[in-house]
Write a protein that holds these residues in place. Structure first.
Motif, PDB file in Angstrom:
ATOM      1  N   ILE A  45       2.080  -9.421 -24.039  1.00  0.00           N
ATOM      2  CA  ILE A  45       3.527  -9.207 -23.979  1.00  0.00           C
ATOM      3  C   ILE A  45       4.263 -10.544 -23.875  1.00  0.00           C
ATOM      4  N   ALA A  46       3.742 -11.451 -23.046  1.00  0.00           N
ATOM      5  CA  ALA A  46       4.389 -12.753 -22.901  1.00  0.00           C
ATOM      6  C   ALA A  46       4.429 -13.497 -24.226  1.00  0.00           C
ATOM      7  N   ALA A  47       3.352 -13.415 -24.994  1.00  0.00           N
ATOM      8  CA  ALA A  47       3.315 -14.098 -26.290  1.00  0.00           C
ATOM      9  C   ALA A  47       4.288 -13.465 -27.272  1.00  0.00           C
ATOM     10  N   GLU A  48       4.360 -12.143 -27.282  1.00  0.00           N
ATOM     11  CA  GLU A  48       5.239 -11.455 -28.228  1.00  0.00           C
ATOM     12  C   GLU A  48       6.705 -11.704 -27.917  1.00  0.00           C
ATOM     13  N   PHE A  49       7.046 -11.842 -26.643  1.00  0.00           N
ATOM     14  CA  PHE A  49       8.451 -11.950 -26.260  1.00  0.00           C
ATOM     15  C   PHE A  49       8.813 -13.334 -25.706  1.00  0.00           C
ATOM     16  N   ASP A  50       8.005 -14.321 -26.053  1.00  0.00           N
ATOM     17  CA  ASP A  50       8.303 -15.719 -25.758  1.00  0.00           C
ATOM     18  C   ASP A  50       8.542 -15.926 -24.266  1.00  0.00           C
ATOM     19  N   SER A  51       7.601 -15.443 -23.461  1.00  0.00           N
ATOM     20  CA  SER A  51       7.706 -15.570 -22.016  1.00  0.00           C
ATOM     21  C   SER A  51       6.456 -16.245 -21.480  1.00  0.00           C
ATOM     22  N   THR A  52       6.294 -16.225 -20.167  1.00  0.00           N
ATOM     23  CA  THR A  52       5.132 -16.818 -19.523  1.00  0.00           C
ATOM     24  C   THR A  52       4.441 -15.759 -18.670  1.00  0.00           C
ATOM     25  N   VAL A  53       3.207 -16.061 -18.270  1.00  0.00           N
ATOM     26  CA  VAL A  53       2.429 -15.159 -17.431  1.00  0.00           C
ATOM     27  C   VAL A  53       2.375 -15.716 -16.015  1.00  0.00           C
ATOM     28  N   ALA A  54       2.703 -14.873 -15.034  1.00  0.00           N
ATOM     29  CA  ALA A  54       2.573 -15.262 -13.630  1.00  0.00           C
ATOM     30  C   ALA A  54       1.131 -15.042 -13.193  1.00  0.00           C
ATOM     31  N   ALA A  55       0.595 -15.986 -12.456  1.00  0.00           N
ATOM     32  CA  ALA A  55      -0.799 -15.894 -12.034  1.00  0.00           C
ATOM     33  C   ALA A  55      -1.014 -14.834 -10.970  1.00  0.00           C
ATOM     34  N   SER A  56       0.038 -14.488 -10.242  1.00  0.00           N
ATOM     35  CA  SER A  56      -0.067 -13.473  -9.189  1.00  0.00           C
ATOM     36  C   SER A  56       1.275 -12.780  -9.040  1.00  0.00           C
ATOM     37  N   PHE A  57       1.262 -11.642  -8.339  1.00  0.00           N
ATOM     38  CA  PHE A  57       2.521 -10.946  -8.098  1.00  0.00           C
ATOM     39  C   PHE A  57       3.437 -11.787  -7.224  1.00  0.00           C
ATOM     40  N   ASP A  58       2.867 -12.457  -6.227  1.00  0.00           N
ATOM     41  CA  ASP A  58       3.684 -13.314  -5.367  1.00  0.00           C
ATOM     42  C   ASP A  58       4.354 -14.421  -6.168  1.00  0.00           C
ATOM     43  N   GLU A  59       3.623 -14.997  -7.108  1.00  0.00           N
ATOM     44  CA  GLU A  59       4.206 -16.047  -7.957  1.00  0.00           C
ATOM     45  C   GLU A  59       5.351 -15.489  -8.785  1.00  0.00           C
ATOM     46  N   LEU A  60       5.171 -14.297  -9.308  1.00  0.00           N
ATOM     47  CA  LEU A  60       6.225 -13.660 -10.088  1.00  0.00           C
ATOM     48  C   LEU A  60       7.485 -13.480  -9.237  1.00  0.00           C
ATOM     49  N   VAL A  61       7.320 -12.937  -8.051  1.00  0.00           N
ATOM     50  CA  VAL A  61       8.461 -12.682  -7.164  1.00  0.00           C
ATOM     51  C   VAL A  61       9.212 -13.979  -6.854  1.00  0.00           C
ATOM     52  N   ASP A  62       8.470 -15.036  -6.602  1.00  0.00           N
ATOM     53  CA  ASP A  62       9.089 -16.304  -6.214  1.00  0.00           C
ATOM     54  C   ASP A  62       9.833 -16.992  -7.360  1.00  0.00           C
ATOM     55  N   SER A  63       9.507 -16.614  -8.615  1.00  0.00           N
ATOM     56  CA  SER A  63      10.012 -17.394  -9.749  1.00  0.00           C
ATOM     57  C   SER A  63      11.197 -16.752 -10.469  1.00  0.00           C
ATOM     58  N   VAL A  64      11.662 -15.571 -10.024  1.00  0.00           N
ATOM     59  CA  VAL A  64      12.691 -14.853 -10.775  1.00  0.00           C
ATOM     60  C   VAL A  64      13.830 -14.401  -9.868  1.00  0.00           C
ATOM     61  N   ASP A  65      14.905 -13.953 -10.514  1.00  0.00           N
ATOM     62  CA  ASP A  65      16.051 -13.414  -9.778  1.00  0.00           C
ATOM     63  C   ASP A  65      15.878 -11.948  -9.422  1.00  0.00           C
ATOM     64  N   ALA A  66      15.165 -11.198 -10.279  1.00  0.00           N
ATOM     65  CA  ALA A  66      15.044  -9.752 -10.109  1.00  0.00           C
ATOM     66  C   ALA A  66      13.794  -9.270 -10.822  1.00  0.00           C
ATOM     67  N   LEU A  67      13.381  -8.048 -10.503  1.00  0.00           N
ATOM     68  CA  LEU A  67      12.154  -7.483 -11.050  1.00  0.00           C
ATOM     69  C   LEU A  67      12.431  -6.168 -11.770  1.00  0.00           C
ATOM     70  N   VAL A  68      11.699  -5.968 -12.873  1.00  0.00           N
ATOM     71  CA  VAL A  68      11.710  -4.707 -13.607  1.00  0.00           C
ATOM     72  C   VAL A  68      10.295  -4.155 -13.571  1.00  0.00           C
ATOM     73  N   PHE A  69      10.149  -2.901 -13.110  1.00  0.00           N
ATOM     74  CA  PHE A  69       8.827  -2.309 -12.923  1.00  0.00           C
ATOM     75  C   PHE A  69       8.465  -1.374 -14.071  1.00  0.00           C
ATOM     76  N   ALA A  70       7.210  -1.502 -14.528  1.00  0.00           N
ATOM     77  CA  ALA A  70       6.667  -0.621 -15.561  1.00  0.00           C
ATOM     78  C   ALA A  70       5.191  -0.373 -15.254  1.00  0.00           C
ATOM     79  N   VAL A  71       4.946   0.193 -14.077  1.00  0.00           N
ATOM     80  CA  VAL A  71       3.588   0.434 -13.600  1.00  0.00           C
ATOM     81  C   VAL A  71       3.485   1.862 -13.068  1.00  0.00           C
ATOM     82  N   PRO A  72       2.273   2.389 -12.881  1.00  0.00           N
ATOM     83  CA  PRO A  72       2.120   3.735 -12.318  1.00  0.00           C
ATOM     84  C   PRO A  72       2.794   3.834 -10.953  1.00  0.00           C
ATOM     85  N   PRO A  73       3.214   5.027 -10.559  1.00  0.00           N
ATOM     86  CA  PRO A  73       3.986   5.173  -9.315  1.00  0.00           C
ATOM     87  C   PRO A  73       3.272   4.708  -8.068  1.00  0.00           C
ATOM     88  N   PHE A  74       1.947   4.915  -7.982  1.00  0.00           N
ATOM     89  CA  PHE A  74       1.245   4.489  -6.763  1.00  0.00           C
ATOM     90  C   PHE A  74       1.175   2.971  -6.676  1.00  0.00           C
TER      91      PHE A  74
END
Length: 290
Positions: A45-74
């Motif tokens: 997805i990162a390659a298709e949409f010209d983005s980067t991959v976060a190495a961990s969820f914590d890294e993702l949270v620290d690097s952005v303004d907001a989050l969009v979720f697309a994962v199973p409910p649990f």
């Protein structure tokens, strides 16, 4: 104004088909990073949409303004709780969790943290459905019928993911139909459920105004195209809407993107927030227990 930096949580089919194109489809938001439990899917997805991959969820949270979720409910219930504690605005999927306890727990943490939220009741972002709801609220309802019938969870289907196969149509399709009936006819007073959520399920809804509505749900019916929408019968006539689906109203992604950017910038939750999602999930739980 500068684009809101979005972190995408998840890299499954719906993330690739809807979430990533929605985030990158206009100037309000940019897809800053992607994280998924499967790193190879995040890389795609990162390659298709010209983005980067976060190495961990914590890294993702620290690097952005907001989050969009697309994962199973649990998975969402656990990770969104972490994000809320970190103070990140969130665009969440429904259902909030795989059961009412998970949903309630997430909603409690969001309330404690004070972070703004918005939830993907996809149909509610369609201008056409918003007009339908405005008309329905201005008339006197007699009754209503809804349906969401497709073959998405049949073996080999794109959306035959384990949680959908196990839980069936009630948790996946039920939120869309129940939310629309509640918004069009009036607040719910009681819900009864009958049938098998993995095959065919019927909801019977009594609204506070005394009107009764019904809905049929199935994720495993071999139909050629989705049968999805709501009809409201009123003293003034008949009103109807068709749900948008993945190939529906092309305006929906832009509406979601613009309104979520506004949520992030203002710090004010959307009308369709975590509390609305919890309200609907409580009624779905009531139907299941009936």
């Amino acid at each position: 104004m500068p684009a809101v930096r979005i972190g995408l949580v998840g890299a499954g089919p719906w993330a690739a088909i809807f979430h990533a194109p929605m985030i990158t489809g206009g100037p309000e938001t940019e897809l800053s990073a992607v994280w998924a439990r499967r790193p190879e899917a995040a890389k795609d997805i990162a390659a298709e949409f010209d983005s980067t991959v976060a190495a961990s969820f914590d890294e993702l949270v620290d690097s952005v303004d907001a989050l969009v979720f697309a994962v199973p409910p649990f998975v969402q219930a656990e990770l969104a709780a972490q994000a809320a504690r970190a103070g990140k605005p969130m665009l969440l999927e429904k259902p909030l969790g795989v059961d009412l306890a998970e949903a309630q727990g997430l909603a409690d943490i969001v309330a404690e943290s004070g972070v703004p939220t918005q939830v993907m009741f996809t149909n509610r972002y369609s201008p056409g459905i918003r007009r339908f709801l405005e008309q329905a609220r201005a008339q006197t309802p007699i009754g209503a019928v809804g349906s969401y019938i497709n073959q998405a969870a049949l073996p080999g289907g794109t959306f035959a993911t384990p949680w959908r196969v196990e839980k069936g149509a009630l948790l996946d399709l039920g939120p869309h139909v129940l939310d629309t009936l509640d918004a069009a006819v009036g607040p719910i007073a009681e819900v009864r459920g009958e049938g098998d959520p993995q095959r065919w399920y019927i909801l019977t809804v009594t609204h506070e105004n005394g009107v009764i509505s019904q809905a049929a749900l199935s994720l495993t019916s071999p139909v050629a195209a989705d049968v999805a929408g709501v009809k409201v019968y009123t003293e003034q006539g008949e009103l109807s809407c068709e749900f948008v689906g993945k190939d529906g109203d092309p305006e929906v992604p832009g509406v979601i993107r613009r309104e979520f950017a506004e949520v992030v910038r203002t710090g004010e939750s959307h009308e369709l927030d975590v509390h609305r999602a919890l309200y609907i999930q409580r009624w779905l739980d009531r139907a299941a227990r009936s």
